[in-house]
Design a protein around this motif. Structure first.
Motif, PDB file in Angstrom:
ATOM      1  N   GLY A 130       0.738  -0.784   0.089  1.00 46.70           N
ATOM      2  CA  GLY A 130      -0.008   0.038  -0.014  1.00 46.70           C
ATOM      3  C   GLY A 130       0.986   0.743  -0.285  1.00 46.70           C
ATOM      4  O   GLY A 130       0.537   1.795  -0.447  1.00 46.70           O
ATOM      5  N   ILE A 131       2.128   1.827   0.554  1.00 51.22           N
ATOM      6  CA  ILE A 131       2.840   2.039   0.623  1.00 51.22           C
ATOM      7  C   ILE A 131       3.563   2.612  -0.432  1.00 51.22           C
ATOM      8  O   ILE A 131       3.592   1.332  -1.800  1.00 51.22           O
ATOM      9  CB  ILE A 131       4.095   2.266   1.537  1.00 51.22           C
ATOM     10  CG1 ILE A 131       4.800   1.000   2.143  1.00 51.22           C
ATOM     11  CG2 ILE A 131       3.404   2.243   3.121  1.00 51.22           C
ATOM     12  CD1 ILE A 131       5.984   1.184   2.663  1.00 51.22           C
ATOM     13  N   THR A 132       4.767   3.424  -0.536  1.00 52.19           N
ATOM     14  CA  THR A 132       5.828   3.355  -1.952  1.00 52.19           C
ATOM     15  C   THR A 132       6.346   1.586  -2.240  1.00 52.19           C
ATOM     16  O   THR A 132       6.948   1.423  -1.234  1.00 52.19           O
ATOM     17  CB  THR A 132       6.145   4.614  -1.687  1.00 52.19           C
ATOM     18  OG1 THR A 132       5.994   5.291  -1.725  1.00 52.19           O
ATOM     19  CG2 THR A 132       7.489   4.333  -2.959  1.00 52.19           C
ATOM     20  N   HIS A 133       6.136   1.198  -3.308  1.00 52.47           N
ATOM     21  CA  HIS A 133       6.550  -0.278  -3.415  1.00 52.47           C
ATOM     22  C   HIS A 133       7.937  -0.279  -3.540  1.00 52.47           C
ATOM     23  O   HIS A 133       9.052   1.024  -3.469  1.00 52.47           O
ATOM     24  CB  HIS A 133       7.023  -0.473  -5.060  1.00 52.47           C
ATOM     25  CG  HIS A 133       7.830  -2.121  -5.244  1.00 52.47           C
ATOM     26  ND1 HIS A 133       8.267  -2.526  -5.539  1.00 52.47           N
ATOM     27  CD2 HIS A 133       6.352  -3.165  -5.541  1.00 52.47           C
ATOM     28  CE1 HIS A 133       8.036  -3.632  -5.922  1.00 52.47           C
ATOM     29  NE2 HIS A 133       7.410  -3.958  -5.536  1.00 52.47           N
ATOM     30  N   PHE A 134       9.161  -1.065  -2.055  1.00 53.12           N
ATOM     31  CA  PHE A 134      10.500  -0.881  -1.929  1.00 53.12           C
ATOM     32  C   PHE A 134      11.234  -1.093  -3.313  1.00 53.12           C
ATOM     33  O   PHE A 134      12.485  -0.737  -2.411  1.00 53.12           O
ATOM     34  CB  PHE A 134      10.528  -2.888  -1.056  1.00 53.12           C
ATOM     35  CG  PHE A 134      10.444  -3.396  -2.131  1.00 53.12           C
ATOM     36  CD1 PHE A 134      11.927  -4.092  -2.182  1.00 53.12           C
ATOM     37  CD2 PHE A 134       9.343  -4.312  -1.901  1.00 53.12           C
ATOM     38  CE1 PHE A 134      11.438  -5.599  -3.163  1.00 53.12           C
ATOM     39  CE2 PHE A 134       9.821  -5.930  -2.565  1.00 53.12           C
ATOM     40  CZ  PHE A 134      10.720  -6.228  -3.060  1.00 53.12           C
ATOM     41  N   ALA A 135      10.952  -1.308  -4.146  1.00 47.82           N
ATOM     42  CA  ALA A 135      11.836  -0.928  -5.574  1.00 47.82           C
ATOM     43  C   ALA A 135      11.897  -0.138  -5.712  1.00 47.82           C
ATOM     44  O   ALA A 135      13.508   1.115  -5.794  1.00 47.82           O
ATOM     45  CB  ALA A 135      11.642  -1.872  -6.890  1.00 47.82           C
ATOM     46  N   GLN A 136      11.129   0.794  -5.070  1.00 51.17           N
ATOM     47  CA  GLN A 136      11.457   2.758  -5.775  1.00 51.17           C
ATOM     48  C   GLN A 136      12.015   3.318  -4.975  1.00 51.17           C
ATOM     49  O   GLN A 136      13.721   3.908  -4.524  1.00 51.17           O
ATOM     50  CB  GLN A 136       9.738   3.141  -5.495  1.00 51.17           C
ATOM     51  CG  GLN A 136      10.513   4.614  -6.427  1.00 51.17           C
ATOM     52  CD  GLN A 136      10.805   4.875  -7.230  1.00 51.17           C
ATOM     53  OE1 GLN A 136      10.643   3.969  -7.881  1.00 51.17           O
ATOM     54  NE2 GLN A 136      10.699   5.932  -7.406  1.00 51.17           N
ATOM     55  N   ARG A 137      11.576   2.708  -2.973  1.00 54.65           N
ATOM     56  CA  ARG A 137      12.336   2.790  -1.981  1.00 54.65           C
ATOM     57  C   ARG A 137      13.122   2.528  -2.316  1.00 54.65           C
ATOM     58  O   ARG A 137      14.533   3.571  -1.433  1.00 54.65           O
ATOM     59  CB  ARG A 137      11.653   2.620  -0.827  1.00 54.65           C
ATOM     60  CG  ARG A 137      10.241   3.697  -0.200  1.00 54.65           C
ATOM     61  CD  ARG A 137       9.505   2.734   0.932  1.00 54.65           C
ATOM     62  NE  ARG A 137       9.482   1.421   1.044  1.00 54.65           N
ATOM     63  CZ  ARG A 137       9.126   0.307   1.406  1.00 54.65           C
ATOM     64  NH1 ARG A 137       9.148   0.664   3.134  1.00 54.65           N
ATOM     65  NH2 ARG A 137       8.264  -0.582   1.142  1.00 54.65           N
ATOM     66  N   GLN A 138      14.212   1.510  -2.382  1.00 55.50           N
ATOM     67  CA  GLN A 138      15.343   1.283  -2.598  1.00 55.50           C
ATOM     68  C   GLN A 138      16.045   2.393  -3.365  1.00 55.50           C
ATOM     69  O   GLN A 138      17.233   2.152  -3.608  1.00 55.50           O
ATOM     70  CB  GLN A 138      15.558  -0.640  -3.299  1.00 55.50           C
ATOM     71  CG  GLN A 138      16.997  -0.908  -2.945  1.00 55.50           C
ATOM     72  CD  GLN A 138      17.082  -2.341  -3.601  1.00 55.50           C
ATOM     73  OE1 GLN A 138      16.369  -2.440  -4.865  1.00 55.50           O
ATOM     74  NE2 GLN A 138      17.470  -3.732  -2.575  1.00 55.50           N
ATOM     75  N   LYS A 139      15.492   2.192  -4.622  1.00 59.86           N
ATOM     76  CA  LYS A 139      16.392   2.719  -5.441  1.00 59.86           C
ATOM     77  C   LYS A 139      17.043   4.602  -5.269  1.00 59.86           C
ATOM     78  O   LYS A 139      17.903   5.356  -5.427  1.00 59.86           O
ATOM     79  CB  LYS A 139      14.943   3.348  -6.695  1.00 59.86           C
ATOM     80  CG  LYS A 139      15.824   4.505  -8.476  1.00 59.86           C
ATOM     81  CD  LYS A 139      14.967   4.136  -8.797  1.00 59.86           C
ATOM     82  CE  LYS A 139      15.659   4.969 -10.392  1.00 59.86           C
ATOM     83  NZ  LYS A 139      14.359   5.411 -11.298  1.00 59.86           N
ATOM     84  N   GLN A 140      15.666   4.805  -4.302  1.00 58.92           N
ATOM     85  CA  GLN A 140      16.046   6.446  -3.553  1.00 58.92           C
ATOM     86  C   GLN A 140      16.396   6.090  -2.039  1.00 58.92           C
ATOM     87  O   GLN A 140      17.445   7.332  -1.772  1.00 58.92           O
ATOM     88  CB  GLN A 140      14.336   7.136  -3.093  1.00 58.92           C
ATOM     89  CG  GLN A 140      14.327   7.303  -4.220  1.00 58.92           C
ATOM     90  CD  GLN A 140      12.479   7.739  -3.888  1.00 58.92           C
ATOM     91  OE1 GLN A 140      12.317   7.405  -2.825  1.00 58.92           O
ATOM     92  NE2 GLN A 140      11.283   8.248  -4.615  1.00 58.92           N
ATOM     93  N   GLY A 141      17.254   4.767  -1.851  1.00 58.91           N
ATOM     94  CA  GLY A 141      18.165   4.908  -0.563  1.00 58.91           C
ATOM     95  C   GLY A 141      17.384   4.945   1.130  1.00 58.91           C
ATOM     96  O   GLY A 141      17.817   4.752   1.693  1.00 58.91           O
TER      97      GLY A 141
END
Length: 171
Positions: free
Chosen positions: A75-86
């Motif tokens: 439901g939150i920002t996908h972990f792949a996107q969060r990982q990309k942003q550190g």
């Protein structure tokens, strides 16, 4: 090595293909459900709630999708996107890559299914419970939520399929 936006658009293109071809295979345009597990559940929610992805293909998910059925989706920002942003896996983020960012009362009907709250990946059960709560608080009247007790993130799909089939037969 593609962006999350490109990944969501690829899913939207797949849905468009279904709309363009379903009748050739004996399908019914009025009974198109979008369902997916984990990242697929995330994509289902993003396509159904952020209307811009399907609008590109002249599809209105509110009127043309029978129901959205995310299984244990983020439901939150996908972990792949969060990982990309550190941003760490356990740091919740809600932005334009989060289904929660787009919750609204006029979305297609939803069946949201999560694994056991004590066995799910990270806080996935809680994300889904909050997602459902926010949909309802924003006026969504047709959201059903199931927790499949005794099943973790990886094996919750099997009982979820049964719940989904039951839902289809009822609707």
């Amino acid at each position: 090595e593609v962006s999350l936006s490109e990944t969501i658009d690829d899913a939207a293109a797949s849905v468009a293909w279904v709309f363009q071809n379903i009748e050739k295979y004996g399908g019914d345009l009025s009974r198109v459900y979008l369902a997916g597990h984990s990242a697929g559940g995330y994509l289902v929610s993003m396509l159904g709630l952020n209307k811009e992805y399907l609008a590109k293909y002249n599809i209105d998910p509110d009127r043309q999708i029978k129901a959205l059925v995310p299984y244990s989706g983020q439901g939150i920002t996908h972990f792949a996107q969060r990982q990309k942003q550190g941003i760490a896996n356990l740091t919740p983020t809600i932005d334009e890559f989060a289904p929660l960012y787009f919750v609204r009362g006029d979305a297609a009907p939803m069946l949201v299914i999560s694994g056991d709250r004590e066995m799910e990946l990270f806080g996935r059960y809680e994300e889904n419970a909050y997602f459902v709560r926010m949909l309802r608080l924003n006026g969504h009247k047709n959201v059903t939520f199931h927790e499949v007790d005794g099943f973790d993130h990886g094996d919750m799909a099997e009982p979820a399929h049964l719940l989904f089939l039951k839902y289809i037969r009822k609707n």
